[in-house]
Design an enzyme around this catalytic site. Structure first.
Site, PDB file in Angstrom:
ATOM      1  N   LYS A 271      37.891  22.307  33.531  1.00 12.72           N
ATOM      2  CA  LYS A 271      38.757  23.471  33.399  1.00 12.72           C
ATOM      3  C   LYS A 271      37.988  24.571  32.691  1.00 12.72           C
ATOM      4  O   LYS A 271      37.109  24.244  31.885  1.00 12.72           O
ATOM      5  CB  LYS A 271      40.054  23.160  32.663  1.00 12.72           C
ATOM      6  CG  LYS A 271      39.954  22.305  31.404  1.00 12.72           C
ATOM      7  CD  LYS A 271      39.129  22.699  30.250  1.00 12.72           C
ATOM      8  CE  LYS A 271      39.307  24.012  29.555  1.00 12.72           C
ATOM      9  NZ  LYS A 271      38.384  24.154  28.386  1.00 12.72           N
TER      10      LYS A 271
ATOM     11  N   TYR B 102      45.603  25.009  28.275  1.00  7.38           N
ATOM     12  CA  TYR B 102      46.330  23.771  27.975  1.00  7.38           C
ATOM     13  C   TYR B 102      47.798  24.048  27.674  1.00  7.38           C
ATOM     14  O   TYR B 102      48.670  23.227  27.955  1.00  7.38           O
ATOM     15  CB  TYR B 102      45.706  23.063  26.767  1.00  7.38           C
ATOM     16  CG  TYR B 102      44.394  22.397  27.068  1.00  7.38           C
ATOM     17  CD1 TYR B 102      44.359  21.131  27.645  1.00  7.38           C
ATOM     18  CD2 TYR B 102      43.187  23.014  26.772  1.00  7.38           C
ATOM     19  CE1 TYR B 102      43.164  20.512  27.922  1.00  7.38           C
ATOM     20  CE2 TYR B 102      41.978  22.400  27.045  1.00  7.38           C
ATOM     21  CZ  TYR B 102      41.974  21.147  27.625  1.00  7.38           C
ATOM     22  OH  TYR B 102      40.787  20.534  27.900  1.00  7.38           O
TER      23      TYR B 102
HETATM   24  P1  NDP Z   1      28.210  23.627  26.291  1.00 10.56           P
HETATM   25  O1  NDP Z   1      27.739  25.013  26.014  1.00 10.56           O
HETATM   26  O2  NDP Z   1      28.152  22.664  25.159  1.00 10.56           O
HETATM   27  O3  NDP Z   1      27.377  23.000  27.492  1.00 10.56           O
HETATM   28  C1  NDP Z   1      27.176  23.656  28.703  1.00 10.56           C
HETATM   29  C2  NDP Z   1      25.920  23.102  29.362  1.00 10.56           C
HETATM   30  O4  NDP Z   1      25.758  23.733  30.618  1.00 10.56           O
HETATM   31  C3  NDP Z   1      24.635  23.397  28.605  1.00 10.56           C
HETATM   32  O5  NDP Z   1      24.352  22.464  27.605  1.00 10.56           O
HETATM   33  C4  NDP Z   1      23.619  23.358  29.709  1.00 10.56           C
HETATM   34  O6  NDP Z   1      23.277  22.016  29.992  1.00 10.56           O
HETATM   35  C5  NDP Z   1      24.383  23.864  30.919  1.00 10.56           C
HETATM   36  N1  NDP Z   1      24.089  25.251  31.250  1.00 10.56           N
HETATM   37  C6  NDP Z   1      23.516  25.666  32.426  1.00 10.56           C
HETATM   38  N2  NDP Z   1      23.386  26.986  32.454  1.00 10.56           N
HETATM   39  C7  NDP Z   1      23.843  27.445  31.275  1.00 10.56           C
HETATM   40  C8  NDP Z   1      23.943  28.749  30.707  1.00 10.56           C
HETATM   41  N3  NDP Z   1      23.574  29.850  31.370  1.00 10.56           N
HETATM   42  N4  NDP Z   1      24.463  28.867  29.470  1.00 10.56           N
HETATM   43  C9  NDP Z   1      24.873  27.788  28.787  1.00 10.56           C
HETATM   44  N5  NDP Z   1      24.804  26.529  29.278  1.00 10.56           N
HETATM   45  C10 NDP Z   1      24.294  26.352  30.513  1.00 10.56           C
HETATM   46  O7  NDP Z   1      29.671  23.737  26.870  1.00 10.56           O
HETATM   47  P2  NDP Z   1      30.822  22.632  26.872  1.00 10.56           P
HETATM   48  O8  NDP Z   1      30.259  21.305  27.131  1.00 10.56           O
HETATM   49  O9  NDP Z   1      31.657  22.808  25.657  1.00 10.56           O
HETATM   50  O10 NDP Z   1      31.723  23.148  28.104  1.00 10.56           O
HETATM   51  C11 NDP Z   1      31.313  22.965  29.444  1.00 10.56           C
HETATM   52  C12 NDP Z   1      32.527  23.037  30.353  1.00 10.56           C
HETATM   53  O11 NDP Z   1      33.418  21.987  30.021  1.00 10.56           O
HETATM   54  C13 NDP Z   1      33.342  24.328  30.215  1.00 10.56           C
HETATM   55  O12 NDP Z   1      33.820  24.722  31.458  1.00 10.56           O
HETATM   56  C14 NDP Z   1      34.501  23.931  29.316  1.00 10.56           C
HETATM   57  O13 NDP Z   1      35.659  24.709  29.550  1.00 10.56           O
HETATM   58  C15 NDP Z   1      34.706  22.498  29.696  1.00 10.56           C
HETATM   59  N6  NDP Z   1      35.243  21.708  28.589  1.00 10.56           N
HETATM   60  C16 NDP Z   1      36.328  20.922  28.821  1.00 10.56           C
HETATM   61  C17 NDP Z   1      36.878  20.176  27.824  1.00 10.56           C
HETATM   62  C18 NDP Z   1      38.054  19.306  28.090  1.00 10.56           C
HETATM   63  O14 NDP Z   1      38.636  18.793  27.133  1.00 10.56           O
HETATM   64  N7  NDP Z   1      38.415  19.064  29.337  1.00 10.56           N
HETATM   65  C19 NDP Z   1      36.330  20.213  26.470  1.00 10.56           C
HETATM   66  C20 NDP Z   1      35.157  21.024  26.336  1.00 10.56           C
HETATM   67  C21 NDP Z   1      34.645  21.744  27.370  1.00 10.56           C
HETATM   68  P3  NDP Z   1      21.805  21.549  30.365  1.00 10.56           P
HETATM   69  O15 NDP Z   1      20.978  21.827  29.150  1.00 10.56           O
HETATM   70  O16 NDP Z   1      21.980  20.108  30.650  1.00 10.56           O
HETATM   71  O17 NDP Z   1      21.391  22.345  31.555  1.00 10.56           O
END
Ligand code: NDP
Length: 388
Positions: A146, A231
């Site tokens: 989401k 949510y």
């Molecule tokens: P993070 O910033 O912690 O992680 C995002 C990851 O995406 C990065 O670590 C990186 O991984 C990759 N990435 C690729 N391109 C980019 C960029 N341009 N900028 C930043 N990151 C990039 O985010 P979250 O894990 O908190 O959130 C990710 C998704 O999950 C969102 O859509 C969020 O809404 C959703 N989410 C859902 C939750 C739920 O409870 N259902 C809880 C938290 C988040 P890499 O280094 O591996 O390429």
């Protein structure tokens, strides 16, 4: 997935009637047994559906990968990351074969990998559409986090791509598998507390990192509404079991200098049939995590309502008494079950698109100062069934 495994799975899905669910469960059941209670006995490791996580950030690292160690019908089989260090770390930690480790350039080659059945997109919001569509085009089932995308139009493109590929698409709406939230759905829709009249909910946390992608409109699509306010909208709809008819919203950002691109705080009133209303609020400038239902004969409340664990519920009749579960494990296992049984997920792309339409209307109202009507056509008006 080897030929024999595919063979086994297709045999299994055809013969589900003969698969025996585990016996009666108590409040203390662990995740494995709850997952299995979904209708399928735990699969041997080699037969579980393979999941590849795309974007190894906080959620994938802290929640999804650990949950995939608890799942009974699927397992962590691969990763897609743009960070070489993570390739090595994750490969070692989760014993992943090199052939199942991808980066954003090699992503489409997953099409040739039979070990991966499901692609789970956990990237920043504006990347969801592209990576989900490419996953479907690679012939994979998709779970997308989401918010589903950053526009309803992109949501539709994702739905179309999955349909065209004949693959399933679901959204990471974990709370549909959480017992206190499920009880709220039941209470809101049944006659137990009378008719739902008014709901209120807040989901907020202080975000003080100016470099965060969540504050970058290009990557996030919007502010706290898209991130966590979603949510509250979800809770309103699954509690009412009905679609809203209109919305009025206000941007109430307290410190605009900290939020040049997205809102810092937003408040909305979502109107439902028979004058029921959801008062919602979401902020990056405050803290809040609750949901309350007022019905003609009583009330029910969740606080915290949306956390990964520690959810508590109370009602005018008695406190809720439900176990804490591994929400992500249950969510992923249910999707795996849907694939194995060729069933429809209760959290499909259509639901993600529906929520995007509502969020777009909230932004429109906040911008124009006018009430925006919501008129869903049949396909857009998805409401999850209560029984599951
Ligand atoms: P993070 O910033 O912690 O992680 C995002 C990851 O995406 C990065 O670590 C990186 O991984 C990759 N990435 C690729 N391109 C980019 C960029 N341009 N900028 C930043 N990151 C990039 O985010 P979250 O894990 O908190 O959130 C990710 C998704 O999950 C969102 O859509 C969020 O809404 C959703 N989410 C859902 C939750 C739920 O409870 N259902 C809880 C938290 C988040 P890499 O280094 O591996 O390429």
């Amino acid at each position: 997935m080897s030929y024999s495994r595919r063979d086994f799975l297709s045999h299994l899905s055809l013969g589900l009637g003969s698969v025996v669910a585990l016996p009666g469960l108590t409040m203390l059941d662990n995740t494995k047994r709850l997952s299995s209670a979904a209708g399928l006995a735990e699969l041997p490791e080699s037969e579980k559906l393979g999941v590849a996580l795309v974007g190894l950030g906080r959620y994938a690292t802290g929640q999804l990968a650990p949950a995939l160690q608890e799942t009974t019908l699927c397992r962590l089989a691969g990763i897609v990351t743009g960070t070489p260090r993570k390739e090595e770390e994750w490969g070692r930690k989760y014993d992943l074969p090199e052939s199942n480790i991808y980066n954003y350039e090699t992503y489409d080659q997953i099409a040739d990998n039979d070990d991966i059945d499901i692609i789970y997109v956990v990237l920043p919001n504006s990347m969801h559409a592209e990576y989900s569509i490419r996953a479907a085009e690679a012939g994979k089932h998709v779970i997308c986090e989401k918010p589903m995308a950053t526009s309803a139009r992109d949501c539709q493109r994702m739905i179309d791509a999955s349909q065209k590929a004949g693959r399933k698409l679901s959204i990471g709406y974990r709370l549909h598998f959480e017992p206190h939230n499920k009880e709220m759905m039941r209470l809101g829709r049944s006659e137990v507390l009378g008719n739902a009249e008014q709901m209120s909910g807040t989901h907020s946390f202080p975000l003080n990192d100016p470099g965060a992608w969540r504050l970058d409109k290009e990557l996030a699509g919007g502010g706290p509404l898209m991130d966590v306010g979603i949510y509250v909208i979800q809770a309103g709809l699954y509690t009412m079991g009905q679609l809203p008819t209109s919305v009025m919203a206000w941007d109430e950002t307290q410190n605009p200098e900290n939020f040049p691109e997205v809102e810092g705080t937003i408040r909305w009133e979502l109107n439902f049939p028979k004058d029921a209303v959801l008062y919602g609020e979401s902020s990056y400038e405050d803290r809040g995590n609750n949901f309350r239902l007022e019905a003609t004969n009583g009330w029910a409340e969740l606080s915290p309502a949306y956390s990964y664990s520690g959810i508590r519920g109370d009602t005018s009749e008695e406190p809720m008494d439900f176990p804490q579960v591994n929400q992500q494990a249950l969510q992923m296992d249910d999707f795996a079950r849907c694939i194995l049984e060729d069933d429809r997920t209760i959290v499909p792309g259509e639901m993600g698109k529906r929520d995007m339409i509502i969020m777009e209307a909230i932004y429109e109202s906040a911008e124009t100062g006018r009430e925006v009507s919501l008129d869903f056509d049949k396909e857009e008006g998805y409401i999850r069934p209560l029984a599951e």
